[in-house]
Motif scaffolding. Structure first.
Motif, PDB file in Angstrom:
ATOM      1  N   UNK A 152      14.691  54.344  63.390  1.00 22.74           N
ATOM      2  CA  UNK A 152      13.604  54.258  62.305  1.00 22.74           C
ATOM      3  C   UNK A 152      13.048  52.855  62.731  1.00 22.74           C
ATOM      4  N   UNK A 153      13.747  51.422  62.836  1.00 26.67           N
ATOM      5  CA  UNK A 153      12.694  50.216  62.934  1.00 26.67           C
ATOM      6  C   UNK A 153      12.122  50.187  64.158  1.00 26.67           C
ATOM      7  N   UNK A 154      12.678  51.346  65.307  1.00 25.29           N
ATOM      8  CA  UNK A 154      12.381  50.823  66.475  1.00 25.29           C
ATOM      9  C   UNK A 154      10.548  51.416  66.626  1.00 25.29           C
ATOM     10  N   UNK A 155      11.623  52.239  65.564  1.00 29.46           N
ATOM     11  CA  UNK A 155       9.705  53.410  65.561  1.00 29.46           C
ATOM     12  C   UNK A 155       8.761  52.925  65.297  1.00 29.46           C
ATOM     13  N   UNK A 156       8.664  51.809  63.794  1.00 27.77           N
ATOM     14  CA  UNK A 156       8.167  51.424  62.925  1.00 27.77           C
ATOM     15  C   UNK A 156       7.435  50.255  63.614  1.00 27.77           C
ATOM     16  N   UNK A 157       8.415  49.912  64.427  1.00 21.57           N
ATOM     17  CA  UNK A 157       7.454  48.678  65.233  1.00 21.57           C
ATOM     18  C   UNK A 157       7.051  48.838  66.748  1.00 21.57           C
ATOM     19  N   UNK A 158       6.823  50.054  66.838  1.00 26.54           N
ATOM     20  CA  UNK A 158       6.518  50.596  68.220  1.00 26.54           C
ATOM     21  C   UNK A 158       4.717  49.529  68.612  1.00 26.54           C
ATOM     22  N   UNK A 159       4.398  49.461  67.598  1.00 27.97           N
ATOM     23  CA  UNK A 159       2.644  49.185  67.934  1.00 27.97           C
ATOM     24  C   UNK A 159       2.549  47.910  68.441  1.00 27.97           C
ATOM     25  N   UNK A 160       3.906  46.926  67.809  1.00 24.49           N
ATOM     26  CA  UNK A 160       4.321  45.567  68.512  1.00 24.49           C
ATOM     27  C   UNK A 160       4.858  45.464  69.944  1.00 24.49           C
ATOM     28  N   UNK A 161       4.398  46.322  71.498  1.00 23.89           N
ATOM     29  CA  UNK A 161       4.837  46.347  72.123  1.00 23.89           C
ATOM     30  C   UNK A 161       3.781  47.302  73.217  1.00 23.89           C
ATOM     31  N   UNK A 162       3.239  46.207  74.514  1.00 22.16           N
ATOM     32  CA  UNK A 162       2.635  47.244  74.945  1.00 22.16           C
ATOM     33  C   UNK A 162       2.971  48.126  75.418  1.00 22.16           C
TER      34      UNK A 162
END
Length: 348
Positions: free
Chosen positions: A336-346
């Motif tokens: 869930x955390x990884x999906x919420x922070x997707x926009x912070x990665x290329x």
């Protein structure tokens, strides 16, 4: 790497989604069985040849073999297109994770929990946690990769390379860390366990892939044998807890005490791997699975080796099973955390 399309919706099957619940139910049944028919579990525990429990060996093979069929070393050649994700995975899995797990185990069971745990039991729990820390995930990481929309081909590469390294690195790292913590290591049994539960299933998996040929045939085959993996895990847990029943009932707090360093280790390793991927600008579809591999554990191998080295009655075997119990809730929170922070990665 080739971007493999992901299925819509949740790819988690009924077993994966409720793994912790099934394990909890197996624990309860095992405790009841141990109280009502202790002779059954004792008979299973006595079925040993050369420190290998024959019943457990069959059950572990049922767990490990289906996942080894998924390992494809032919995909490794494409890793040069995105080396940073693999580099992070290897550094975290083999140069950081085993040692931080050992450090946390010693910190908690020799110092923080010392008033609550007998020294001989503490040594066993430390050994079990070391075995968990030295075994990066092989099977469930494909589920975590799908849930984070990871690159399936690259995830396969990471798992395949980790399995190759595991063949040669698992035994020396475990022996080193057990030696550092003053736990006697029966080298012959440790090497036999690696051959029996890593090398041979891996070879069998590769042979099966060559016989089946196409990816479609391999997928159909693994779907057919997956139920045996489920049965193997649940029955192994039942046997372990039927033997551990008296210890657990006398001190039910022990499950929580074992879980605490495992949870801290899981979140800590994820922060290291995911943070490194973010700093190196690794695309999210590679960064998320890269962090998940080190965070999750190859608990099937850890359970098998704990039983071979220390026995079915051991605290080491108990500690590895607690790792199974806490893994799914922890990993789902990280998904869930990884999906919420997707926009912070290329994106690519």
């Amino acid at each position: 790497m080739t971007d493999t399309p992901m299925e819509q919706g949740s790819p988690m099957g009924l077993f994966e989604r409720y793994l912790s619940l099934w394990i909890l139910m197996a624990i309860i049944v095992g405790l009841i069985l141990g109280g009502l028919a202790p002779g059954v579990a004792e008979a299973i525990a006595s079925a040993e040849v050369a420190s290998v429990n024959l019943v457990v060996a069959v059950l572990i093979w049922a767990m490990v073999y289906p996942m080894m069929v998924n390992v494809d070393f032919g995909a490794v050649k494409g890793v040069a297109k995105q080396p940073r994700g693999l580099l992070i995975t290897l550094l975290v899995n083999w140069l950081i994770k085993p040692f931080t797990m050992a450090g946390l185990a010693v910190l908690f069971f020799e110092y923080i929990f010392a008033p609550l745990i007998a020294p001989e039991d503490a040594a066993q729990y430390i050994a079990g946690l070391i075995l968990l820390g030295a075994a990066p995930c092989t099977a469930m990481v494909f589920v975590w990769s799908q849930l984070t929309r990871g690159d399936a081909t690259y995830t396969l590469v990471q798992v395949s390379v980790n399995d190759l390294i595991m063949v040669v690195a698992f035994a020396p790292i475990v022996a080193l860390l057990l030696g550092v913590t003053d736990i006697q290591v029966p080298w012959e049994t440790l090497l036999l366990s690696v051959v029996l539960y890593v090398v041979l299933p891996l070879c069998a998996g590769l042979y099966t892939r060559s016989v089946l040929g196409s990816d479609e045939a391999i997928h159909r085959f693994t779907e057919k044998v997956k139920p045996f993996s489920v049965i193997g895990l649940i029955v192994t847990v039942m046997i372990l807890f039927s033997l551990q029943g008296p210890v657990i009932l006398q001190n039910p707090l022990v499950i929580l005490l074992i879980a605490i360093p495992i949870v801290i280790q899981s979140y800590g390793i994820f922060v290291i791997a995911y943070g490194a991927a973010w700093a190196l600008k690794v695309p999210h579809k590679i960064a998320a699975p890269c962090a998940m591999i080190g965070t999750s554990n190859f608990f099937e191998l850890a359970v098998a080796v704990a039983i071979s080295l220390f026995g079915l009655h051991s605290g080491a075997a108990l500690a590895t099973v607690v790792g199974v119990l806490v893994e799914v809730p922890v990993m789902l929170s990280l998904v869930a955390f990884a999906n919420r922070t997707r926009a912070r990665f290329p994106a690519a």
